[in-house]
Motif scaffolding. Structure first.
Motif, mmCIF file in Angstrom:
data_model
loop_
_atom_site.group_PDB
_atom_site.id
_atom_site.type_symbol
_atom_site.label_atom_id
_atom_site.label_comp_id
_atom_site.label_asym_id
_atom_site.label_seq_id
_atom_site.Cartn_x
_atom_site.Cartn_y
_atom_site.Cartn_z
ATOM 1 N N ILE A 1 3.892 -1.161 8.492
ATOM 2 C CA ILE A 1 2.872 -0.121 7.788
ATOM 3 C C ILE A 1 1.438 -0.323 8.545
ATOM 4 C CG2 ILE A 1 4.071 0.785 5.957
ATOM 5 C CD1 ILE A 1 1.836 -0.660 4.114
ATOM 6 N N THR A 2 0.461 0.709 8.885
ATOM 7 C CA THR A 2 -0.961 0.399 9.102
ATOM 8 C C THR A 2 -1.671 1.572 8.402
ATOM 9 O OG1 THR A 2 -0.230 -0.467 11.247
ATOM 10 C CG2 THR A 2 -2.603 0.268 10.799
ATOM 11 N N PRO A 3 -2.263 1.119 7.287
ATOM 12 C CA PRO A 3 -2.902 2.041 6.714
ATOM 13 C C PRO A 3 -4.145 2.655 7.346
ATOM 14 C CG PRO A 3 -2.789 0.088 5.167
ATOM 15 C CD PRO A 3 -2.395 -0.234 6.620
ATOM 16 N N HIS A 4 -4.307 4.087 7.103
ATOM 17 C CA HIS A 4 -5.404 4.799 7.821
ATOM 18 C C HIS A 4 -6.556 4.757 6.650
ATOM 19 C CE1 HIS A 4 -2.853 5.703 10.779
ATOM 20 N NE2 HIS A 4 -2.346 6.699 10.539
ATOM 21 N N HIS A 5 -7.507 3.802 6.805
ATOM 22 C CA HIS A 5 -8.541 3.735 5.699
ATOM 23 C C HIS A 5 -9.088 4.685 5.613
ATOM 24 C CE1 HIS A 5 -6.989 -0.330 4.552
ATOM 25 N NE2 HIS A 5 -7.147 -1.075 5.814
ATOM 26 N N HIS A 6 -9.623 5.342 6.818
ATOM 27 C CA HIS A 6 -10.596 6.362 6.665
ATOM 28 C C HIS A 6 -10.127 7.726 6.538
ATOM 29 C CE1 HIS A 6 -8.535 6.680 10.587
ATOM 30 N NE2 HIS A 6 -8.799 7.988 10.702
ATOM 31 N N HIS A 7 -8.874 7.824 6.218
ATOM 32 C CA HIS A 7 -8.024 9.035 5.684
ATOM 33 C C HIS A 7 -7.525 8.738 3.897
ATOM 34 C CE1 HIS A 7 -7.587 11.324 9.143
ATOM 35 N NE2 HIS A 7 -7.135 10.208 9.766
ATOM 36 N N ASN A 8 -8.032 7.694 3.379
ATOM 37 C CA ASN A 8 -7.716 7.480 2.220
ATOM 38 C C ASN A 8 -8.851 7.129 1.302
ATOM 39 O OD1 ASN A 8 -4.779 7.404 2.367
ATOM 40 N ND2 ASN A 8 -4.985 5.557 3.547
ATOM 41 N N PRO A 9 -9.901 8.215 1.206
ATOM 42 C CA PRO A 9 -10.991 8.062 0.337
ATOM 43 C C PRO A 9 -10.626 7.699 -1.003
ATOM 44 C CG PRO A 9 -10.871 10.320 0.812
ATOM 45 C CD PRO A 9 -9.597 9.536 1.629
ATOM 46 N N PRO B 1 0.811 -1.223 -0.030
ATOM 47 C CA PRO B 1 0.036 -0.055 -0.161
ATOM 48 C C PRO B 1 0.682 1.315 -0.143
ATOM 49 C CG PRO B 1 -0.833 -1.490 1.506
ATOM 50 C CD PRO B 1 0.248 -2.138 1.168
ATOM 51 N N LEU B 2 2.282 1.449 0.007
ATOM 52 C CA LEU B 2 3.003 2.533 -0.121
ATOM 53 C C LEU B 2 3.182 3.110 -1.489
ATOM 54 C CD1 LEU B 2 5.883 1.307 2.417
ATOM 55 C CD2 LEU B 2 4.396 3.127 2.686
ATOM 56 N N LEU B 3 2.100 3.787 -1.622
ATOM 57 C CA LEU B 3 1.908 4.603 -2.997
ATOM 58 C C LEU B 3 1.655 5.857 -2.544
ATOM 59 C CD1 LEU B 3 -0.632 1.784 -4.697
ATOM 60 C CD2 LEU B 3 1.993 2.224 -5.058
ATOM 61 N N PRO B 4 1.802 6.673 -3.616
ATOM 62 C CA PRO B 4 1.721 8.050 -3.438
ATOM 63 C C PRO B 4 0.512 8.661 -3.100
ATOM 64 C CG PRO B 4 2.938 7.700 -5.414
ATOM 65 C CD PRO B 4 2.516 6.312 -4.993
ATOM 66 N N LEU B 5 0.366 9.437 -2.026
ATOM 67 C CA LEU B 5 -1.174 10.526 -1.430
ATOM 68 C C LEU B 5 -1.681 9.387 -0.628
ATOM 69 C CD1 LEU B 5 -1.903 12.261 -4.848
ATOM 70 C CD2 LEU B 5 -0.666 12.918 -2.860
ATOM 71 N N THR B 6 -1.035 8.220 -0.053
ATOM 72 C CA THR B 6 -1.682 7.334 1.004
ATOM 73 C C THR B 6 -1.239 7.576 2.272
ATOM 74 O OG1 THR B 6 -0.157 5.782 0.636
ATOM 75 C CG2 THR B 6 -2.145 5.541 -0.616
ATOM 76 N N HIS B 7 -2.164 7.640 3.236
ATOM 77 C CA HIS B 7 -1.691 8.146 4.728
ATOM 78 C C HIS B 7 -1.865 6.932 5.374
ATOM 79 C CE1 HIS B 7 -3.424 10.891 8.192
ATOM 80 N NE2 HIS B 7 -2.201 10.418 8.380
ATOM 81 N N LEU B 8 -0.596 6.841 5.974
ATOM 82 C CA LEU B 8 -0.359 5.472 6.962
ATOM 83 C C LEU B 8 0.385 5.760 8.162
ATOM 84 C CD1 LEU B 8 0.870 5.247 3.790
ATOM 85 C CD2 LEU B 8 0.347 3.015 4.121
ATOM 86 N N ALA B 9 0.347 4.891 9.046
ATOM 87 C CA ALA B 9 1.226 4.766 10.185
ATOM 88 C C ALA B 9 2.429 4.054 9.854
ATOM 89 C CB ALA B 9 0.622 4.160 11.406
ATOM 90 N N VAL B 10 3.557 4.587 9.687
ATOM 91 C CA VAL B 10 4.739 3.901 9.134
ATOM 92 C C VAL B 10 5.923 3.526 10.191
ATOM 93 C CG1 VAL B 10 6.442 3.892 7.310
ATOM 94 C CG2 VAL B 10 4.251 5.056 6.972
ATOM 95 N N GLU B 11 6.384 2.353 10.417
ATOM 96 C CA GLU B 11 7.295 2.139 11.333
ATOM 97 C C GLU B 11 8.726 2.184 10.396
ATOM 98 O OE1 GLU B 11 8.859 -1.514 14.437
ATOM 99 O OE2 GLU B 11 6.939 -1.741 13.262
ATOM 100 N N LEU B 12 9.494 2.914 10.845
ATOM 101 C CA LEU B 12 10.740 3.241 10.453
ATOM 102 C C LEU B 12 12.075 2.934 11.275
ATOM 103 C CD1 LEU B 12 10.103 6.782 8.726
ATOM 104 C CD2 LEU B 12 9.781 4.548 7.513
#
Length: 207
Positions: free
Chosen positions: A73-81, A50-61
């Motif tokens: 990563i943990t995608p924020h589905h409600h932030h990625n309409p 899911p690491l694609l442009p304009l996606t909002h995620l919690a990213v562990e670095l």
């Protein structure tokens, strides 16, 4: 010694590198803009797909001497309409390219992160939203002149009100003509970028 931490992040750009990796430019709430490598992200079953442009995620670095590596990563589905219209896509791409051109690594500006997050979550974007976002970013970076500057002299009272509201991050619901504001924003951005923004020309040609 390496360590890992979780960041609230939006992917500004993604580039294919190596056999299956992605090189990312992230905008994080905590550290601002930073670069990271996502090992194996292009493999079909990778948890990093899911690491694609304009996606909002919690990213562990994980930070090491070689830079940042994405280890979860943990995608924020409600932030990625889902983007429904071509214009929505172009507005988001223009915002991303603007930040790539203006921001430096390791300089967090949480208000810019919030502005981009709000734009990504907006259900239907228009050129007016692009202009408001541009003015907000320039104001937060401290490079937008005061409203009394001669640059704003040709604007109507309604257009000046739009500029002031955009600078403060206040939503503007009234429809306005974008012609003069578009020219103004283009001039201001060009003063602080080394090259013209390509997405603006592409959007104008396709709309």
């Amino acid at each position: 010694m390496s360590y890992s931490a979780v960041f609230d992040a939006i992917v500004l750009a993604s580039y294919d590198v190596g056999e299956a990796d992605r090189f990312l430019i992230l905008l994080t709430r905590e550290k601002g803009r930073l670069a990271a490598r996502a090992p194996g992200a292009r493999r079909l079953k990778s948890r990093l797909c899911p690491l694609l442009p304009l996606t909002h995620l919690a990213v562990e670095l994980k930070e090491s001497r070689g830079g940042f590596l994405v280890c979860g990563i943990t995608p924020h589905h409600h932030h990625n309409p889902r983007v429904q219209h071509l214009q929505d896509f172009f507005v988001r791409m223009q915002a991303s390219e603007l930040l790539l051109a203006l921001l430096s690594d390791g300089e967090p500006v949480p208000e810019i992160f919030e502005a981009l997050s709000a734009l990504l979550h907006h259900p239907h974007c228009a050129e007016q939203d692009t202009l408001a976002f541009t003015l907000r970013v320039l104001a937060l970076l401290g490079v937008l002149p005061e409203i009394t500057h001669r640059l704003f002299a040709p604007l109507s009272p309604e257009e000046r009100s739009f500029v002031l509201a955009s600078m403060r991050g206040t939503p503007v619901n009234e429809k306005i003509s974008c012609t003069r504001l578009r020219s103004l924003c283009t001039q201001l951005v060009q003063e602080h970028c080394t090259r013209p923004l390509r997405s603006t020309d592409v959007a104008a040609a396709c709309m």
